[in-house]
Every structure is written in C-alpha cells, then in structure tokens.
Design an enzyme around this catalytic site. Structure first.
Site: not given
Length: 344
Positions: A80, A183, A219
């Site tokens: 990720r 992220k 989210e």
C-alpha cells in the site's frame, strides 16, 4: 518494565528507544540505521513543508500466547505504501527493506512490546517523507523512510464498546478522482477541525459521504465502514475510500465464517436496514457504532435523522465474533490459516 501500565494504554505518541531510518539519494537506499535521537533535520525548503509530500502506514506487532513475536500482514502495508508513493511520484523502499526495517524497529524497542495477556500491542508507524529543497511543482527522487513505534491499547480507551457517529452535511473527506484512496498525510489534515467539533458534541466518529452526489456512504474519518445485514458483510465500493488492510482481513474472516461479502455502493438510506455497523482499521480493529446522526451543518444544533443500531455501549454478536477472530489470530490464540503473521 519501564513502569508502563499495560492495561491503561490508549493510542498516542509514546517515546520509545529508537527510530529506524534510511535515506534515498542518487538512485539508491542507504543501509538502514537506528537512532535514539527523535528528531530529523530538514531544509526549510523541503518538499514536505510546502507541498505535503509525505505518506505513512500503520501496523502492529504482537507478543503471542506462545511467546513468539508477530507483525500482522506487513507485506500488505509495504504494497500500500508503494501504491501511495507511486501516486506522489516518490521513491519507495522495496518490500524487503520495508519488512527488515519494521522488524528492526520492534527488535530495538522490545521493552515496549506489551506482554501477552493485556490485549495491547506495539504500533509501528512507517513514514516516507520528501525532503529535497525545492519550489518547483515536480517530484524529485530524494526521500527519508523512517519507522517508529509506540505501545498502544484501545484507540478509544475501551475495547469493543459501541460509540456514536455523525454525518456532517457541510464537510467532505475526498474529491472524486482525488487522493482519498491513498494514505497521504495531507488527507487527514482536513478532518482535525470537524473531529474537534464532533467530539465536543459527544460524537466519537465522523462518517463521510461521497462528495460528488452525497448519496452514498464513503468511510469514517479514521477508518473504513462496514455493516451487517442478515448474513451479509457489506462495505462500500468507492474510488475515494482507502483500501484498509483490516477491512480486507475482516472480509476474508467473514467469508470463512460462512457470510456473504458484498463490496458495493452503499446508499445512505440503506443505513436504516443494517443490524450492526462498525468502523475498522489497524488502530481500532473494530469500533462498533451505536447510532449515526445526520447534521446538515456540523456546527449547528439541527439533527435531521438518526440511524440507531445498538444501545450506546452495546456490541452486536457479529462484530463481537469478527473482533474475537481477528484478534485471536493476532495474539496466536487461533490458527493462522491464511499466513497473515510475519514472525520475527
């Protein structure tokens, strides 16, 4: 051991022994080093200060029931981070270096790894920072990769207790085709103010909708959304949602338990049909949600709708089962049938 009350740990920065770091310059990563100096010196023109060129990961190390030490799915964090770094045009440490530095961080801070039996862990924060001094809006291949850690307990101070959330009608988390699924540190900056207002009003979490139409659940501010509907595990399919490793794991656990997993758009109105709702992520694992309010203006008093799933504090049976299964694997109390644990 260091005078730490392992049962009273929350989730916050904690000064441990060392930070592990490596520097990318001239096309290669330097051999990683450990430092007890908890500071870095960057040029004031460094990319990170002006253009927020940085990203991070979060994972945990566990002291298991049999005494072994395990990192939970660190290969997924490495992948990720690579995806995020590519999006930012940054150099990224290869998977093996990522894993070696995470392991070294744990080994250099073993006295801060909570003993088995306290439901606590060692949280690792890998951080990738663009440090080249520049004013041009172009990526430059120089970066520092560092791994730091802190002993942690429950993110909200209690394990598996339900909390309230609010949908803020006047705040969005991520733009369509933007950076929401990566992220990146800057993605979290815009949540600080609405989180402060929500907490002042008694809410624990913010639930964001898709910003294009505001018709679908996206989210939570800190973690992914999932819900239980009969024998179904439902989670949003959205290009602006961060691909949570915990959510991915819970989907696999749910399937193992015979549940049907649905990853699809989730209309706001469908909240009324769910029996359980939870936030999930590395820090929280699962935070069950008791109810969700909709407020057109977060700063204002008006609540236009309330979706209630559980009495405040109560946790549903499916969230409980999922939580016990995943934490059972993490602490070595259940068989790791998927090979999720990376042993030191």
């Amino acid at each position: 051991m260091n005078g730490i009350d392992w049962d009273a740990l929350g989730f916050d920065a904690y000064r441990t022994r060392t930070v592990i770091f490596s520097h990318f310059k001239d096309g290669q990563w330097s051999p990683f080093e450990a430092t007890e100096t908890f500071s870095f010196t960057f040029d004031p023109f460094a990319q990170v200060f002006h253009y927020a060129i940085s990203c991070f990961e979060g994972l945990k190390a566990f002291r298991q029931q049999d005494g072994r030490i395990a990192l939970f799915r660190p290969d997924q964090n490495a992948a990720r981070m690579k995806r995020t770094a590519d999006f930012l045009g940054m150099p990224c440490p290869p998977k093996e270096l990522f894993l070696q530095m995470c392991a070294a961080c744990v080994e250099n801070n073993l006295e801060f790894l909570p003993p088995y039996g306290h439901r606590a862990s060692l949280y690792l924060r890998p951080l990738l920072v663009g440090m080249h001094p520049q004013m041009q809006l172009v990526p430059y291949p120089e970066a520092v990769f560092a791994v730091m850690c802190a002993p942690v307990g429950s993110y909200y101070g209690e394990h598996l207790r339900s909390f309230s959330a609010v949908i803020p009608g006047n705040y969005d988390r991520a733009a369509p085709k933007g950076s929401g699924s990566y992220k990146i540190g800057a993605n979290y900056a815009s949540t600080f103010k609405p989180y402060k207002m929500a907490h002042d009003q008694g809410y624990t979490e913010l639930l964001y909708l898709n910003s294009a139409t505001r018709q679908f659940v996206d989210e939570f501010g800190s973690s992914n959304f999932f819900a239980i509907k009969g024998n179904k595990y439902v989670t949003p399919l959205s290009d602006s949602v961060l691909p949570s490793i915990t959510n991915k794991t819970l989907q696999e656990v749910a399937a193992d338990l015979g549940m049907q997993v649905e990853k699809r758009p989730v209309p706001v109105e469908e909240l009324a049909e769910f029996e359980e709702v939870g936030a999930c992520g590395t820090a929280v694992v699962i935070t069950p949600i008791s109810h969700i309010d909709i407020k057109p203006v977060l700063e204002g008093p008006e609540v236009t709708r309330v979706f209630r799933f559980r009495p405040d504090g109560e946790v549903g049976p499916v969230c409980t089962r999922l939580y016990r299964h995943i934490t059972g694997v993490q602490f070595g109390e259940r068989e790791d049938t998927h090979g999720w644990c990376y042993y030191l």
